[in-house]
Design an enzyme around this catalytic site. Structure first.
Site, PDB file in Angstrom:
ATOM      1  N   THR A   7     -25.448  -3.413   5.654  1.00  0.00           N
ATOM      2  CA  THR A   7     -24.848  -4.701   6.059  1.00  0.00           C
ATOM      3  C   THR A   7     -25.362  -5.806   5.138  1.00  0.00           C
ATOM      4  O   THR A   7     -24.680  -6.798   4.921  1.00  0.00           O
ATOM      5  CB  THR A   7     -25.164  -5.073   7.527  1.00  0.00           C
ATOM      6  OG1 THR A   7     -26.582  -5.216   7.682  1.00  0.00           O
ATOM      7  CG2 THR A   7     -24.647  -4.042   8.508  1.00  0.00           C
ATOM      8  N   ASN A  46     -25.694   7.499   5.649  1.00  0.00           N
ATOM      9  CA  ASN A  46     -24.673   6.656   5.031  1.00  0.00           C
ATOM     10  C   ASN A  46     -23.803   7.436   4.056  1.00  0.00           C
ATOM     11  O   ASN A  46     -24.252   8.381   3.415  1.00  0.00           O
ATOM     12  CB  ASN A  46     -25.329   5.462   4.328  1.00  0.00           C
ATOM     13  CG  ASN A  46     -26.049   4.563   5.314  1.00  0.00           C
ATOM     14  OD1 ASN A  46     -25.818   4.689   6.514  1.00  0.00           O
ATOM     15  ND2 ASN A  46     -26.895   3.685   4.831  1.00  0.00           N
ATOM     16  N   ASP A  64     -22.062   5.731   1.668  1.00  0.00           N
ATOM     17  CA  ASP A  64     -21.690   4.735   0.640  1.00  0.00           C
ATOM     18  C   ASP A  64     -22.312   4.998  -0.732  1.00  0.00           C
ATOM     19  O   ASP A  64     -22.036   4.273  -1.684  1.00  0.00           O
ATOM     20  CB  ASP A  64     -22.040   3.314   1.122  1.00  0.00           C
ATOM     21  CG  ASP A  64     -23.498   3.165   1.552  1.00  0.00           C
ATOM     22  OD1 ASP A  64     -24.368   3.886   1.033  1.00  0.00           O
ATOM     23  OD2 ASP A  64     -23.755   2.292   2.422  1.00  0.00           O
ATOM     24  N   CYS A  72      -2.237  17.108  -1.765  1.00  0.00           N
ATOM     25  CA  CYS A  72      -2.289  18.156  -2.771  1.00  0.00           C
ATOM     26  C   CYS A  72      -0.853  18.617  -3.085  1.00  0.00           C
ATOM     27  O   CYS A  72       0.069  18.340  -2.309  1.00  0.00           O
ATOM     28  CB  CYS A  72      -3.108  19.275  -2.134  1.00  0.00           C
ATOM     29  SG  CYS A  72      -3.166  20.806  -2.982  1.00  0.00           S
TER      30      CYS A  72
HETATM   31  P1  OAD Z   1     -24.895   2.126  13.614  1.00  0.00           P
HETATM   32  O1  OAD Z   1     -23.825   1.130  13.324  1.00  0.00           O
HETATM   33  O2  OAD Z   1     -24.751   2.945  14.822  1.00  0.00           O
HETATM   34  O3  OAD Z   1     -26.304   1.387  13.680  1.00  0.00           O
HETATM   35  C1  OAD Z   1     -26.686   0.448  12.732  1.00  0.00           C
HETATM   36  C2  OAD Z   1     -27.842  -0.349  13.287  1.00  0.00           C
HETATM   37  O4  OAD Z   1     -28.291  -1.222  12.263  1.00  0.00           O
HETATM   38  C3  OAD Z   1     -27.473  -1.201  14.496  1.00  0.00           C
HETATM   39  O5  OAD Z   1     -28.318  -0.871  15.585  1.00  0.00           O
HETATM   40  C4  OAD Z   1     -27.699  -2.634  14.021  1.00  0.00           C
HETATM   41  O6  OAD Z   1     -28.303  -3.450  15.003  1.00  0.00           O
HETATM   42  C5  OAD Z   1     -28.671  -2.451  12.850  1.00  0.00           C
HETATM   43  N1  OAD Z   1     -28.549  -3.506  11.820  1.00  0.00           N
HETATM   44  C6  OAD Z   1     -27.451  -3.908  11.169  1.00  0.00           C
HETATM   45  N2  OAD Z   1     -27.743  -4.868  10.274  1.00  0.00           N
HETATM   46  C7  OAD Z   1     -29.091  -5.104  10.384  1.00  0.00           C
HETATM   47  C8  OAD Z   1     -30.026  -5.991   9.746  1.00  0.00           C
HETATM   48  N3  OAD Z   1     -29.629  -6.828   8.787  1.00  0.00           N
HETATM   49  N4  OAD Z   1     -31.335  -5.959  10.144  1.00  0.00           N
HETATM   50  C9  OAD Z   1     -31.725  -5.084  11.110  1.00  0.00           C
HETATM   51  N5  OAD Z   1     -30.906  -4.222  11.725  1.00  0.00           N
HETATM   52  C10 OAD Z   1     -29.599  -4.223  11.382  1.00  0.00           C
HETATM   53  O7  OAD Z   1     -25.025   3.036  12.291  1.00  0.00           O
HETATM   54  P2  OAD Z   1     -25.678   4.490  12.164  1.00  0.00           P
HETATM   55  O8  OAD Z   1     -26.828   4.648  13.083  1.00  0.00           O
HETATM   56  O9  OAD Z   1     -25.871   4.719  10.720  1.00  0.00           O
HETATM   57  O10 OAD Z   1     -20.990   8.691  10.952  1.00  0.00           O
HETATM   58  O11 OAD Z   1     -24.483   5.393  12.679  1.00  0.00           O
HETATM   59  C11 OAD Z   1     -24.616   6.806  12.702  1.00  0.00           C
HETATM   60  C12 OAD Z   1     -23.292   7.446  12.357  1.00  0.00           C
HETATM   61  O12 OAD Z   1     -22.280   6.976  13.230  1.00  0.00           O
HETATM   62  C13 OAD Z   1     -22.793   7.109  10.976  1.00  0.00           C
HETATM   63  O13 OAD Z   1     -23.350   7.913   9.968  1.00  0.00           O
HETATM   64  C14 OAD Z   1     -21.305   7.313  11.082  1.00  0.00           C
HETATM   65  C15 OAD Z   1     -21.038   6.841  12.491  1.00  0.00           C
HETATM   66  O14 OAD Z   1     -20.058   7.530  13.172  1.00  0.00           O
HETATM   67  C16 OAD Z   1     -20.132   9.046   9.959  1.00  0.00           C
HETATM   68  O15 OAD Z   1     -19.626   8.281   9.198  1.00  0.00           O
HETATM   69  C17 OAD Z   1     -19.872  10.503   9.848  1.00  0.00           C
END
Ligand code: OAD
Length: 240
Positions: free
Chosen positions: A24, A98, A100, A148
């Protein structure tokens, strides 16, 4: 962050586990944060394998910016901080949820993508392969769903809900989590299993877990320390 920095300096094996929150800070939305992707209606269909096979345009419409817009994003402060820790000889590896590819762009070397990435796409019908750049070229030319020659839709090697995790990446991540004396859990809600279970492997093996995340997680009570702000974490690490 003093406790965390001291732990980093004395730890014999340090591993980072990252989630969408760290990106983010590069302008990429997360999934479950206050402005997360999953706040949109029907967003949970975007990365769902059954929905993809039924209508792949849901995925391609929903990820035009998130996955294929990724070309314009650069690594952020946390990516750079982790590369810095590697350069200092402190970081042994990164487990990332991630998709990305920004850790690799930052120059980190031992990165395990437990949810895969879009680097390669495979046809759902015949298995033929296209690179990320080839798929981007098809989308840039106006294709709604890259297909494809056989008619099958190309799907990225991202783990969708309903699919198994990439075996090698998950096995390597489990091994790293067990070896870690210090595990940094950065920017993840720790809600998507089995990846969310990795920090427990560190704890069971006697290692310490430090969490930096804006929202609470289910593991907060077991953490050696937790902090809210990823930018402050990155600043403290980059000052080491
Ligand atoms: P989430 O979106 O579930 O969690 C991201 C966390 O980062 C949240 O709890 C936010 O509060 C925190 N956050 C965001 N910006 C922040 C900042 N600047 N400082 C501190 N905290 C911050 O993302 P993931 O846990 O990565 O799957 O999600 C897990 C999986 O769910 C992903 O890999 C994705 C999704 O479905 C796939 O794409 C296959």
């Amino acid at each position: 962050m003093k406790k965390l920095i001291e732990a980093l300096k004395s730890s014999s094996c340090t591993v980072a586990m990252t989630g969408a929150g760290i990106s983010t800070l590069c302008g990429i939305p997360d999934f479950r944060g206050p402005q997360g992707l999953y706040k949109q209606p029907d967003a949970e269909r975007i990365f769902d394998i059954d929905w993809f096979d039924r209508d792949p345009s849901i995925y391609y419409r929903g990820t035009r910016e998130l996955v294929y817009g990724m070309r314009k994003f650069k690594p952020g402060p946390v990516h750079l901080a982790l590369k810095h820790l590697e350069d200092l000889g402190i970081l042994d590896g990164i487990i990332t949820q991630n998709i990305d590819m920004l850790h690799q762009k930052a120059g980190s070397s031992n990165v395990w993508e437990v949810h895969g990435s879009g680097l390669l796409h495979h046809c759902r019908r015949c298995g033929s392969r296209k690179t990320f750049d080839e798929i981007c070229a098809m989308l840039d030319a106006g294709t709604e769903v890259p297909r494809c020659k056989c008619g099958g839709a190309y799907k990225p090697d991202i783990t969708f809900f309903g699919e198994a995790l990439p075996e090698q990446a998950f096995a390597a991540s489990q091994e790293l989590a067990i070896r870690a004396k210090t595990l940094l859990v950065l920017g993840t809600s720790l809600t998507v299993y089995p990846a969310a279970g990795l920090p427990r492997l560190t704890l069971q093996a006697g290692g310490k877990v430090f969490i930096v995340n804006g929202q609470p997680t289910a593991l907060d009570d077991l953490a050696a320390a937790r902090y809210d702000d990823l930018q402050t974490f990155a600043d403290a690490v980059l000052a080491m």
